[in-house]
Scaffold this active site. Structure first.
Site, PDB file in Angstrom:
ATOM      1  N   THR A 198      27.382 -33.034 -46.880  1.00 19.05           N
ATOM      2  CA  THR A 198      27.560 -31.600 -46.619  1.00 19.05           C
ATOM      3  C   THR A 198      28.287 -30.920 -47.782  1.00 19.05           C
ATOM      4  O   THR A 198      27.933 -29.817 -48.192  1.00 19.05           O
ATOM      5  CB  THR A 198      28.403 -31.405 -45.338  1.00 19.05           C
ATOM      6  N   HIS A 246      25.871 -30.273 -50.492  1.00 15.79           N
ATOM      7  CA  HIS A 246      25.019 -29.094 -50.248  1.00 15.79           C
ATOM      8  C   HIS A 246      25.780 -27.825 -50.633  1.00 15.79           C
ATOM      9  O   HIS A 246      25.232 -26.914 -51.252  1.00 15.79           O
ATOM     10  CB  HIS A 246      24.621 -28.992 -48.772  1.00 15.79           C
TER      11      HIS A 246
HETATM   12 ZN   LIG Z   1      31.059 -35.640 -43.441  1.00  8.98          ZN
END
Ligand SMILES: [Zn+2]
Ligand SMILES: [Zn+2]
Length: 350
Positions: A47, A50
């Site tokens: 994440t 990203h």
């Molecule tokens: Zn994580």
């Protein structure tokens, strides 16, 4: 320690690849439900990449500026007036999914799919910092003998443990496609949970080597060897009982499904970027395959299993934890994590 205290902090500021700055910031005052944490280790998650890379998904889901990081191991320095169960001096990790506790999903003991689920990474908290203030509901105590390094990976490791617990692997042949950190943790968990054989597939040489170091019996480069044939060979002609996809790649998912024995299971843990076509008649119905998606961990069942497996020494994760950087070398750390030539990359705050 009394407020206010200042901390170094990584903040995603600009809507482009990179665009992260290190600031000295004063922490917000400790509210009645808050905990002041000294961060000792913090790991870079998919994440975070990203957000760092600022892809479409990040642009849809995040408002800038935002402090980065949600996977951490640290120690409690101070607690708010209404906090119970957490005391100064305790070691903690972040529970990155905060469930409401009263919606229908929570009441059905499915807190990980809570209808009002809050994500640590979107709350403006961050842990790529020396100190952070976090609501007690987003923290879990870990045992005093658990290294901060291990505490920092409890959340992603839990995803691998859950993926490997979703179908019974004992004495059966497992295939793991995608050997990023989650896939690698899944391989380690499959080994610890008693799989007969573990076959791993990834395009990167470096990651296939890590898969082997974690106990994969056979590693496959699907660009060179077709998955169905290679898995049959790797299992002495028996085939794959349980395939776990951590790549989120359409081709890998299709090939995993067609590698299954009749009655086998496909567990989907990687997120494809778009729709994936499956031959349901041939691969699912006639062969009675089970296809199961998983999204995160069971709260708190997976956590407890992960903790026990780690402390028992049966869950071998050391080879995944390949790189550690001081916070001020964050650009190097992110670039390395993006390159694919790494396992889990973390920050060491000392
Ligand atoms: Zn994580
Ligand atoms: Zn809920």
């Amino acid at each position: 320690m009394t407020h206010p205290i200042t901390t170094r902090m990584l903040v995603k500021e600009w809507q482009r690849h990179g665009g992260v700055a290190m600031h000295q910031r004063e922490l917000r005052p400790l509210g009645p439900q808050d905990v002041l944490v000294r961060v000792r280790r913090a790991a870079i998650c998919g994440t975070d990449l990203h957000v760092y890379g600022w892809n479409d998904w990040a642009a849809r889901n995040y408002r800038l500026p935002i402090p980065m990081g949600h996977e951490m191991g640290g120690e409690v320095l101070a607690i708010g007036a209404q906090v119970s169960g957490i005391e100064p001096g305790m070691r903690i990790s972040a529970e990155t999914h905060i469930a409401c506790g009263h919606c229908r999903q929570c009441r059905a003991n499915r807190r990980h799919t809570c209808l009002n689920l809050k994500l640590f990474s979107k709350q403006g908290l961050g842990c790529f910092s020396d100190y952070t203030v976090v609501p007690a509901s987003a923290l879990r105590r870990v045992p005093d003998d658990m290294p901060f390094r291990d505490a920092s990976i409890m959340e992603p490791l839990g995803v691998g443990v859950r993926a490997a617990m979703e179908a019974d692997l004992r004495g059966r042949n497992a295939l793991v496609t995608g050997c990023g950190p989650i896939g690698l943790f899944t391989i380690a968990a499959a080994r610890a949970l008693g799989a007969a054989r573990v076959v791993a597939a990834d395009l990167h040489d470096y990651r296939r080597e890590l898969a082997r170091a974690l106990g994969a019996d056979t590693v496959i480069n699907p660009e060179v060897e077709p998955l169905a044939e290679a898995t049959l060979q790797a299992t002495g002609g028996e085939g794959i009982d349980v395939a776990i996809d951590c790549a989120g790649n359409g081709r890998a998912i299709q090939d995993s499904l067609s590698s299954l024995v009749p009655g086998g299971a496909l567990i989907l843990a990687g997120l494809p970027s778009g729709p994936v076509a499956l031959d349901l008649a041939k691969d699912v119905i006639v062969r009675e395959a089970r296809v199961q998606g998983i999204f995160g961990r069971l709260i708190d069942e997976t956590w407890l299993a992960t903790e026990s497996l780690l402390r028992s020494g049966r869950l071998k994760v050391e080879p995944v934890l390949t790189h550690s950087f001081p916070l001020d070398r964050f650009e190097e750390a992110f670039e390395l994590a993006e390159s694919g030539a790494s396992g889990k990359v973390m920050f060491d705050m000392g």
